[in-house]
Design an enzyme around this catalytic site. Structure first.
Site, PDB file in Angstrom:
ATOM      1  N   LYS A  72     -12.813  38.539  30.626  1.00 15.25           N
ATOM      2  CA  LYS A  72     -12.124  37.314  30.162  1.00 15.25           C
ATOM      3  C   LYS A  72     -11.974  37.406  28.657  1.00 15.25           C
ATOM      4  CE  LYS A  72     -14.338  33.121  29.955  1.00 15.25           C
ATOM      5  NZ  LYS A  72     -14.258  32.782  28.509  1.00 15.25           N
ATOM      6  N   GLU A  98     -10.414  35.024  25.147  1.00 19.32           N
ATOM      7  CA  GLU A  98      -9.914  33.741  24.658  1.00 19.32           C
ATOM      8  C   GLU A  98      -8.539  33.953  24.032  1.00 19.32           C
ATOM      9  OE1 GLU A  98     -12.805  31.735  22.185  1.00 19.32           O
ATOM     10  OE2 GLU A  98     -14.367  31.938  23.706  1.00 19.32           O
ATOM     11  N   ASP A 110     -17.152  38.195  29.493  1.00 16.18           N
ATOM     12  CA  ASP A 110     -16.411  37.813  28.282  1.00 16.18           C
ATOM     13  C   ASP A 110     -16.265  38.992  27.323  1.00 16.18           C
ATOM     14  OD1 ASP A 110     -15.414  35.246  28.255  1.00 16.18           O
ATOM     15  OD2 ASP A 110     -17.291  34.334  27.578  1.00 16.18           O
ATOM     16  N   GLU A 155     -10.348  24.888  28.823  1.00 11.73           N
ATOM     17  CA  GLU A 155     -11.556  24.251  28.284  1.00 11.73           C
ATOM     18  C   GLU A 155     -11.202  23.033  27.431  1.00 11.73           C
ATOM     19  OE1 GLU A 155     -14.580  26.782  26.654  1.00 11.73           O
ATOM     20  OE2 GLU A 155     -15.744  25.073  25.911  1.00 11.73           O
TER      21      GLU A 155
END
Ligand code: KIV
Length: 259
Positions: A111, A113, A81, A176
Site C-alpha cells: 500500500k 499513500e 505499507d 482515511e
C-alpha cells in the site's frame, strides 16, 4: 484471500474487514478469527515504536515486521505499507522497494499513500505485477504539510485521487478521515473496493488499528474508533494481581512448581 477475490468482494456486495498487525502473535490471532486482510501498517512507528509520526519508519523495519506477520497468516491477504521516502523519489525506486518487500516477507500486496500525485508509481507497480493499494484522504505521511491529522473535505480532489488510483491499476483504496457522504460518492464511482477508516459506513470495507479497537492505546483514540474490548484495562489488572501475588508469596504455589 487473493487480490482477485478481494476485488470480487465488491461485486458480491461482501463487506471486507481489515485490521493491522505487526507481529506473529497478533497476526495469527486475527487470521484465525477470519479477518479478510491484515495490514502491516507504518502506524507501527507510533503503536510499536512510540514515535510521534510514521515518518521515521524505514524499509528494513517494515520488512522485519511484515515477515513475522506473513509467516503467521494462512488465509488473509497480507498488505504492507511502503514507508515514507521509499517510493517518492521515482517509480523505479518504488518497484525496487515494493519488490524487495514481497520477496523478503512473503506478503501479498503493498500500500502507498497517494492518488493523482502517485498515479505514475501505482502504474509502474501494477506493470511489474506488484498488487498495490492506494491511500487517499488523510495521508499520515503528509502530516507536516497538512499541519496535523485533519479531516479532508475537498470532494473534487478526493474523487480525482480515487479515480486516478483506479485508472493506474490499484486493486483497492483506503479512504482515511473523510466525510461519509464523500466516501459514499467515491465508493459508487470506482469498481475497486474502498476501505474506510474514519470514512463512514458506505465504504466496501473497514480498517482499524487493532490496538485501538481493543482498547490497548488508551483513551486518546480518534472519534471513529469503536472499542470492541478493553484489553488495556484487563491487562493492567492482571499485572497488578501478578505483582501482588509475587510480593505476598502466593505465586508460585504448589500447583505451579516442579517437585
Ligand atoms: O499505517 C496504517 O496502519 C494505516 C491504516 C491505519 C490505514 O495506514
Amino acid at each position: 484471500m487473493t487480490v482477485p477475490r478481494f476485488i470480487d468482494a465488491k461485486k458480491r456486495g461482501q463487506k471486507l474487514s481489515v485490521l493491522t498487525a505487526y507481529d506473529f502473535l497478533w497476526a495469527a490471532l486475527l487470521d484465525a478469527a477470519g479477518v479478510d486482510a491484515i495490514l502491516v501498517g507504518d502506524s507501527l512507528g507510533m503503536v510499536v515504536q512510540g514515535k510521534a509520526t510514521t515518518l521515521p519508519v524505514t524499509l528494513d523495519e517494515m520488512i522485519y515486521h511484515a515477515e513475522m506477520v506473513a509467516r503467521a497468516v494462512h488465509r488473509a491477504l497480507v498488505i504492507v505499507d511502503l514507508p515514507f521516502l521509499t517510493f517518492h523519489v521515482s517509480p523505479q525506486q518504488a518497484v525496487e522497494n515494493a519488490g524487495t518487500i514481497l520477496k523478503k516477507t512473503g506478503a501479498g500486496a503493498v500500500k502507498l499513500e497517494g492518488g493523482v500525485n502517485q498515479a505514475a508509481t501505482i502504474g509502474a507497480l501494477s506493470a511489474a505485477d506488484i498488487p498495490v493499494m492506494a491511500h487517499v484522504g488523510l495521508k499520515p505521511q503528509s502530516v507536516l504539510k497538512l499541519g496535523g491529522y485533519k479531516i479532508q473535505r475537498d470532494a473534487e480532489r478526493l474523487l480525482a485521487d480515487a479515480r486516478a488510483a483506479e485508472e493506474a491499476g490499484a486493486f483497492g483504496i483506503v479512504l482515511e478521515c473523510i466525510p461519509r457522504g464523500i466516501a459514499e460518492q467515491i465508493t459508487a464511482a470506482v469498481r475497486i473496493p474502498t476501505i474506510g477508516i474514519g470514512a463512514g459506513p458506505h465504504c466496501d470495507g473497514q480498517v482499524l488499528v487493532t490496538q485501538d479497537m481493543l482498547g490497548l492505546t488508551g483513551p486518546a483514540a480518534p472519534k471513529f474508533v469503536r472499542q470492541f474490548a478493553d484489553l488495556g484495562q484487563q491487562a493492567g489488572t492482571a499485572v497488578h494481581e501478578y505483582i501482588a501475588a509475587v510480593r505476598s508469596g502466593q505465586y508460585p504455589d504448589e500447583a505451579h512448581s516442579h517437585v
